[in-house]
Design an enzyme around this catalytic site. Structure first.
Site, PDB file in Angstrom:
ATOM      1  N   TRP A   1      26.576  -5.369  20.307  1.00 48.93           N
ATOM      2  CA  TRP A   1      26.545  -3.960  19.509  1.00 48.93           C
ATOM      3  C   TRP A   1      26.857  -2.937  20.678  1.00 48.93           C
ATOM      4  O   TRP A   1      27.489  -1.868  20.218  1.00 48.93           O
ATOM      5  CB  TRP A   1      25.336  -3.804  18.837  1.00 48.93           C
ATOM      6  CG  TRP A   1      25.152  -2.489  18.145  1.00 48.93           C
ATOM      7  CD1 TRP A   1      25.600  -2.202  17.139  1.00 48.93           C
ATOM      8  CD2 TRP A   1      24.698  -1.214  18.889  1.00 48.93           C
ATOM      9  NE1 TRP A   1      25.188  -0.644  16.726  1.00 48.93           N
ATOM     10  CE2 TRP A   1      24.781  -0.143  17.750  1.00 48.93           C
ATOM     11  CE3 TRP A   1      24.064  -0.845  20.062  1.00 48.93           C
ATOM     12  CZ2 TRP A   1      24.226   1.153  17.932  1.00 48.93           C
ATOM     13  CZ3 TRP A   1      23.720   0.546  20.270  1.00 48.93           C
ATOM     14  CH2 TRP A   1      23.792   1.576  19.100  1.00 48.93           C
ATOM     15  N   HIS A   2      26.552  -3.094  21.716  1.00 48.16           N
ATOM     16  CA  HIS A   2      26.736  -2.007  22.945  1.00 48.16           C
ATOM     17  C   HIS A   2      28.142  -2.182  23.209  1.00 48.16           C
ATOM     18  O   HIS A   2      28.552  -1.175  23.786  1.00 48.16           O
ATOM     19  CB  HIS A   2      26.033  -2.348  23.969  1.00 48.16           C
ATOM     20  CG  HIS A   2      24.367  -1.579  23.638  1.00 48.16           C
ATOM     21  ND1 HIS A   2      23.560  -2.555  23.071  1.00 48.16           N
ATOM     22  CD2 HIS A   2      23.800  -0.278  23.710  1.00 48.16           C
ATOM     23  CE1 HIS A   2      22.354  -1.694  23.113  1.00 48.16           C
ATOM     24  NE2 HIS A   2      22.628  -0.466  23.527  1.00 48.16           N
ATOM     25  N   GLY A   3      28.839  -3.271  23.387  1.00 47.78           N
ATOM     26  CA  GLY A   3      30.121  -3.414  23.772  1.00 47.78           C
ATOM     27  C   GLY A   3      30.751  -4.756  23.867  1.00 47.78           C
ATOM     28  O   GLY A   3      30.007  -5.649  23.938  1.00 47.78           O
TER      29      GLY A   3
ATOM     30  N   PHE B   1      28.946   4.197  22.422  1.00 47.67           N
ATOM     31  CA  PHE B   1      28.734   3.015  21.789  1.00 47.67           C
ATOM     32  C   PHE B   1      28.668   3.477  20.306  1.00 47.67           C
ATOM     33  O   PHE B   1      28.686   2.313  19.409  1.00 47.67           O
ATOM     34  CB  PHE B   1      27.320   2.518  22.077  1.00 47.67           C
ATOM     35  CG  PHE B   1      27.020   2.297  23.538  1.00 47.67           C
ATOM     36  CD1 PHE B   1      27.770   1.170  24.188  1.00 47.67           C
ATOM     37  CD2 PHE B   1      26.128   2.999  24.192  1.00 47.67           C
ATOM     38  CE1 PHE B   1      27.597   1.207  25.598  1.00 47.67           C
ATOM     39  CE2 PHE B   1      25.897   2.903  25.721  1.00 47.67           C
ATOM     40  CZ  PHE B   1      26.478   1.964  26.232  1.00 47.67           C
TER      41      PHE B   1
END
Length: 473
Positions: A311-313, A473
């Site tokens: 989800w963050h990257g 994000f």
């Protein structure tokens, strides 16, 4: 439009004044208009993407609500999920995927807030599919739910059953609620304008060129980053929640003094709460949660935190960060029984709490290295050379001071706001600090307010308007 910009300083009072003089039945239209204007100030083209995601999730939810056929509901649900996830995958992960498979190079500019409003609309659609509550029939109120400007860019991630009823409610102005909101915003601005701004240059320098540094400076920069990311993100949350209170709307808490946590499980109950509860309710529990055998339970925890990392990257560093927290959770569960016996004899107070929380804080900081590093190679250099030269401890310290290029006076200047924040967070464990100060007599509370505003003016970097860290994000 940044919360810490002059444009927002003009925007917010104007929106606030027009909102409360507007007839109650039209206020939602006013908030929709200003929310889209707020987002369009960053990039007008991506406001269309926000509207598309809103329209798709609204239509899918209405169809789910109207369809009695289980098979048709499942088809509609998965089509809606795919349509909502497609923009997120395209904009956030396509460049990494194409690079990994050596396909044609492509680079998309990531729409600010796309991860947050995608998860918010996904959660709503899943709730409707589960028949947790009826779908919102009024497109205007749902549009506001998906785009409400205080939470649009970096959360907290809202839930339909909590936020939608508030948006429908006819309310009158509450001076006490608005006053509390302004004070909470002031706390957020202190975190962003003072603490984050003081720490960010050192963190950026060390993590931007780790090949130029060695030794203790890596440990100091990691500690600074741990404080920076907390102040930056929780500062945004404070401003967001406080801003919503000006309009009579209560958003969910997102941070509760996380660095005073005595376990990783407790940490995730206090850090980015809206994301951790989202992952719990829509990923971990559907996988089986803790209701399975020990190996399956460990797998559920690991998969949930890997998804948190993704989800963050798409980078490998985020996957390692997520995997570490998954591993922490698994090990924490194995030690849980021993911990419960020990807690019965633990002493209360700040120093015993710091002693118990320190191992958790170290584990979190270790994982932060991967989160902040630009590559796994950089993370490995930082971790492997942090203790280089520690046998000559005096030289080890002197080298760090030289590398940081700071005077002792500057170090004290940075430390004071951090200590003030730590005291505030500790006090927040037991009481609502803002409400407590507000309840004091005028000759006590007003000097506190003045001193706090002076601290922001004295310590903050004037004229600096930087993005919030979680915007990426």
């Amino acid at each position: 439009m940044l919360f810490n910009s002059m444009a927002f300083a003009i925007f917010l009072p104007t929106v606030f004044f027009l909102y409360w003089i507007c007839p109650a039945k039209y206020r939602f239209l006013h908030l929709i208009a200003v929310s889209y204007f707020f987002y369009a100030c960053i990039d007008a083209a991506y406001a269309l993407l926000l509207f598309l995601c809103t329209a798709v999730s609204y239509a899918a939810a209405r169809c789910l609500d109207a369809s009695p056929n289980a098979r048709m509901r499942k088809i509609i649900f998965w089509l809606g999920i795919v349509f909502l996830l497609a923009p997120l995958v395209l904009f956030k992960y396509s460049s990494g995927i194409f690079t990994a498979f050596d396909l044609f190079p492509i680079q998309f500019m990531l729409p600010v807030g796309i991860s947050f409003y995608t998860f918010q609309t996904l959660g709503y659609l899943i709730d409707i599919y589960r028949k947790k509550y009826p779908a919102e029939r009024h497109f205007g109120y749902y549009c506001l739910f998906a785009s409400f400007f205080p939470q649009l860019l970096s959360g907290p991630i809202g839930r339909g059953d909590k936020l939608l009823p508030q948006l429908r409610e006819t309310r009158s102005f509450d001076p006490a609620q608005a006053s509390y909101g302004l004070k909470l915003m002031a706390i957020g601005y202190f975190k962003k304008l003072v603490v984050t701004t003081l720490l960010a240059p050192t963190v950026d320098a060390v993590y931007g060129e780790p090949g130029s540094y060695i030794g203790l400076v890596f440990g100091i920069a990691t500690l600074m980053f741990a404080i920076q990311i907390y102040c930056d993100f929780s500062g945004y949350t404070d401003i967001s929640i406080g801003c919503a209170k000006l309009f009579g709307i209560e958003l969910a808490d997102n941070f509760k003094s996380p660095y005073f946590s005595c376990s990783i499980r407790e940490f995730w109950g206090r850090w980015h709460i809206s994301l951790s509860t989202w992952l719990r309710d829509y990923v971990y529990i559907p996988l089986g949660g803790s209701r399975t055998g020990p190996f399956r339970h460990a797998g559920n925890l690991m998969l949930t935190f890997l998804i948190s990392g993704i989800w963050h990257g798409a980078g490998a560093t985020y996957l390692v960060w997520g995997a570490l927290h998954g591993l922490y959770q698994i090990l924490g569960n194995m030690m849980e029984q021993h911990k419960r016996k020990r807690e019965k004899t633990e002493r209360k107070g700040m120093l015993p709490l710091l002693f118990r929380a320190f191992p958790t804080f170290l584990a979190v900081c270790f994982a932060w290295v991967f989160f902040r590093a630009e590559s796994l190679a950089d993370a490995w250099r930082i971790l492997s050379l942090t203790f280089y030269g520690i046998t000559d401890f005096v030289k080890y310290l002197k080298t760090a001071v030289i590398c940081l290029d700071m005077t002792y006076g500057h170090m004290v200047y940075i430390t004071i706001p951090v200590l003030c924040l730590a005291l505030y967070d500790y006090a927040s464990l037991k009481t609502d600090v803002i409400a407590h100060i507000s309840s004091r007599k005028p000759w006590i509370r007003y000097p506190v307010y003045v001193l706090f505003l002076l601290a922001i003016l004295l310590f903050s970097e004037k004229g600096v308007s930087t993005e919030f860290y979680y915007f990426q994000f």
